[in-house]
Write a protein that holds these residues in place. Structure first.
Motif, PDB file in Angstrom:
ATOM      1  N   MET A 183       0.851  -1.183   0.000  1.00 43.07           N
ATOM      2  CA  MET A 183       0.000   0.000   0.000  1.00 43.07           C
ATOM      3  C   MET A 183       0.892   1.240   0.000  1.00 43.07           C
ATOM      4  N   PRO A 184       0.642   2.191  -0.887  1.00 40.45           N
ATOM      5  CA  PRO A 184       1.499   3.381  -0.969  1.00 40.45           C
ATOM      6  C   PRO A 184       1.438   4.208   0.314  1.00 40.45           C
ATOM      7  N   SER A 185       2.585   4.741   0.666  1.00 40.21           N
ATOM      8  CA  SER A 185       2.645   5.592   1.856  1.00 40.21           C
ATOM      9  C   SER A 185       2.058   6.962   1.545  1.00 40.21           C
ATOM     10  N   SER A 186       1.666   7.675   2.618  1.00 37.29           N
ATOM     11  CA  SER A 186       1.098   9.012   2.413  1.00 37.29           C
ATOM     12  C   SER A 186       2.156   9.973   1.867  1.00 37.29           C
ATOM     13  N   GLN A 187       3.429   9.767   2.234  1.00 35.29           N
ATOM     14  CA  GLN A 187       4.490  10.638   1.702  1.00 35.29           C
ATOM     15  C   GLN A 187       4.663  10.428   0.198  1.00 35.29           C
ATOM     16  N   LYS A 188       4.565   9.171  -0.232  1.00 35.35           N
ATOM     17  CA  LYS A 188       4.695   8.871  -1.663  1.00 35.35           C
ATOM     18  C   LYS A 188       3.548   9.514  -2.435  1.00 35.35           C
ATOM     19  N   LEU A 189       2.329   9.344  -1.947  1.00 38.02           N
ATOM     20  CA  LEU A 189       1.172   9.943  -2.622  1.00 38.02           C
ATOM     21  C   LEU A 189       1.244  11.465  -2.630  1.00 38.02           C
ATOM     22  N   ASP A 190       1.683  12.033  -1.529  1.00 37.47           N
ATOM     23  CA  ASP A 190       1.809  13.488  -1.440  1.00 37.47           C
ATOM     24  C   ASP A 190       2.824  13.997  -2.463  1.00 37.47           C
ATOM     25  N   LEU A 191       3.966  13.324  -2.554  1.00 36.09           N
ATOM     26  CA  LEU A 191       4.991  13.743  -3.520  1.00 36.09           C
ATOM     27  C   LEU A 191       4.503  13.558  -4.950  1.00 36.09           C
ATOM     28  N   GLU A 192       3.829  12.460  -5.226  1.00 33.77           N
ATOM     29  CA  GLU A 192       3.266  12.256  -6.569  1.00 33.77           C
ATOM     30  C   GLU A 192       2.291  13.370  -6.925  1.00 33.77           C
ATOM     31  N   ASN A 193       1.415  13.719  -5.987  1.00 35.19           N
ATOM     32  CA  ASN A 193       0.454  14.804  -6.233  1.00 35.19           C
ATOM     33  C   ASN A 193       1.162  16.122  -6.505  1.00 35.19           C
ATOM     34  N   ARG A 194       2.205  16.407  -5.752  1.00 33.23           N
ATOM     35  CA  ARG A 194       2.955  17.650  -5.965  1.00 33.23           C
ATOM     36  C   ARG A 194       3.673  17.641  -7.312  1.00 33.23           C
ATOM     37  N   ILE A 195       4.205  16.491  -7.691  1.00 30.83           N
ATOM     38  CA  ILE A 195       4.876  16.384  -8.999  1.00 30.83           C
ATOM     39  C   ILE A 195       3.892  16.669 -10.123  1.00 30.83           C
ATOM     40  N   PHE A 196       2.737  16.022 -10.083  1.00 33.87           N
ATOM     41  CA  PHE A 196       1.768  16.208 -11.173  1.00 33.87           C
ATOM     42  C   PHE A 196       1.130  17.593 -11.145  1.00 33.87           C
ATOM     43  N   ALA A 197       1.007  18.183  -9.963  1.00 32.69           N
ATOM     44  CA  ALA A 197       0.509  19.567  -9.883  1.00 32.69           C
ATOM     45  C   ALA A 197       1.511  20.519 -10.509  1.00 32.69           C
ATOM     46  N   ARG A 198       2.788  20.324 -10.187  1.00 28.33           N
ATOM     47  CA  ARG A 198       3.830  21.186 -10.772  1.00 28.33           C
ATOM     48  C   ARG A 198       3.890  20.992 -12.286  1.00 28.33           C
ATOM     49  N   ALA A 199       3.791  19.753 -12.733  1.00 28.53           N
ATOM     50  CA  ALA A 199       3.821  19.479 -14.173  1.00 28.53           C
ATOM     51  C   ALA A 199       2.648  20.151 -14.878  1.00 28.53           C
ATOM     52  N   ALA A 200       1.480  20.117 -14.262  1.00 29.79           N
ATOM     53  CA  ALA A 200       0.318  20.785 -14.860  1.00 29.79           C
ATOM     54  C   ALA A 200       0.518  22.286 -14.899  1.00 29.79           C
ATOM     55  N   ARG A 201       1.122  22.827 -13.849  1.00 32.05           N
ATOM     56  CA  ARG A 201       1.332  24.278 -13.786  1.00 32.05           C
ATOM     57  C   ARG A 201       2.296  24.763 -14.875  1.00 32.05           C
ATOM     58  N   VAL A 202       3.364  24.003 -15.119  1.00 31.91           N
ATOM     59  CA  VAL A 202       4.345  24.417 -16.141  1.00 31.91           C
ATOM     60  C   VAL A 202       4.073  23.750 -17.492  1.00 31.91           C
ATOM     61  N   ARG A 203       2.918  23.064 -17.593  1.00 34.45           N
ATOM     62  CA  ARG A 203       2.501  22.387 -18.821  1.00 34.45           C
ATOM     63  C   ARG A 203       3.576  21.411 -19.328  1.00 34.45           C
ATOM     64  N   ALA A 204       4.011  20.552 -18.430  1.00 28.96           N
ATOM     65  CA  ALA A 204       5.030  19.557 -18.762  1.00 28.96           C
ATOM     66  C   ALA A 204       4.421  18.165 -18.711  1.00 28.96           C
ATOM     67  N   GLU A 205       4.959  17.285 -19.513  1.00 26.44           N
ATOM     68  CA  GLU A 205       4.528  15.893 -19.500  1.00 26.44           C
ATOM     69  C   GLU A 205       5.358  15.126 -18.490  1.00 26.44           C
ATOM     70  N   VAL A 206       4.716  14.225 -17.787  1.00 21.90           N
ATOM     71  CA  VAL A 206       5.409  13.316 -16.872  1.00 21.90           C
ATOM     72  C   VAL A 206       4.993  11.911 -17.263  1.00 21.90           C
ATOM     73  N   ASP A 207       5.982  11.046 -17.376  1.00 22.60           N
ATOM     74  CA  ASP A 207       5.704   9.674 -17.787  1.00 22.60           C
ATOM     75  C   ASP A 207       6.439   8.723 -16.853  1.00 22.60           C
ATOM     76  N   GLY A 208       6.011   7.480 -16.837  1.00 23.27           N
ATOM     77  CA  GLY A 208       6.677   6.453 -16.043  1.00 23.27           C
ATOM     78  C   GLY A 208       7.463   5.538 -16.948  1.00 23.27           C
ATOM     79  N   ALA A 209       8.670   5.184 -16.517  1.00 23.43           N
ATOM     80  CA  ALA A 209       9.510   4.266 -17.284  1.00 23.43           C
ATOM     81  C   ALA A 209      10.403   3.500 -16.321  1.00 23.43           C
ATOM     82  N   GLY A 210      10.276   2.193 -16.331  1.00 21.85           N
ATOM     83  CA  GLY A 210      11.122   1.364 -15.496  1.00 21.85           C
ATOM     84  C   GLY A 210      10.966   1.632 -14.011  1.00 21.85           C
TER      85      GLY A 210
END
Length: 106
Positions: A1-28
């Motif tokens: 089960m994902p930790s709350s810190q992991k989910l929080d960081l993921e949310n911040r990453i995708f929020a920042r990516a949306a703000r600067v209109r950047a793509e984020v992808d998963g690989a490996g």
């Protein structure tokens, strides 16, 4: 089960990516982005440092690794059936004796 810190960081990453209109992808098991945004890149580096191994363990082998494993196992188990002839680099083809005799006589 994902930790709350992991989910929080993921949310911040995708929020920042949306703000600067950047793509984020998963690989490996890692999150990657071609964005030149320094803040986003730092967050991705932190995320990957802490969670990439966990993600890889959860996801298992990717399509490329699965494909390579499949073909290695296929090669190991392959048996040439009667009437078929194996040529290295070619899976199999029907042996054509007339053509072989023709080419051998030339």
């Amino acid at each position: 089960m994902p930790s709350s810190q992991k989910l929080d960081l993921e949310n911040r990453i995708f929020a920042r990516a949306a703000r600067v209109r950047a793509e984020v992808d998963g690989a490996g098991g890692e999150l990657i982005s071609p964005s030149p945004d320094a803040c986003l890149q730092v967050m991705l580096s932190v995320y990957n440092a802490f969670f990439a191994d966990e993600n890889r363990a959860f996801l298992g082998p990717g399509p490329k690794e699965e494909n390579e494993l499949f073909w290695r196992e296929f090669e190991r188990e392959r048996v040439c059936l009667p009437g078929l002839w194996h040529k290295p680099g070619v899976p199999f083809f029907i042996q054509d004796y007339v053509a072989e005799l023709f080419w051998a006589a030339r």
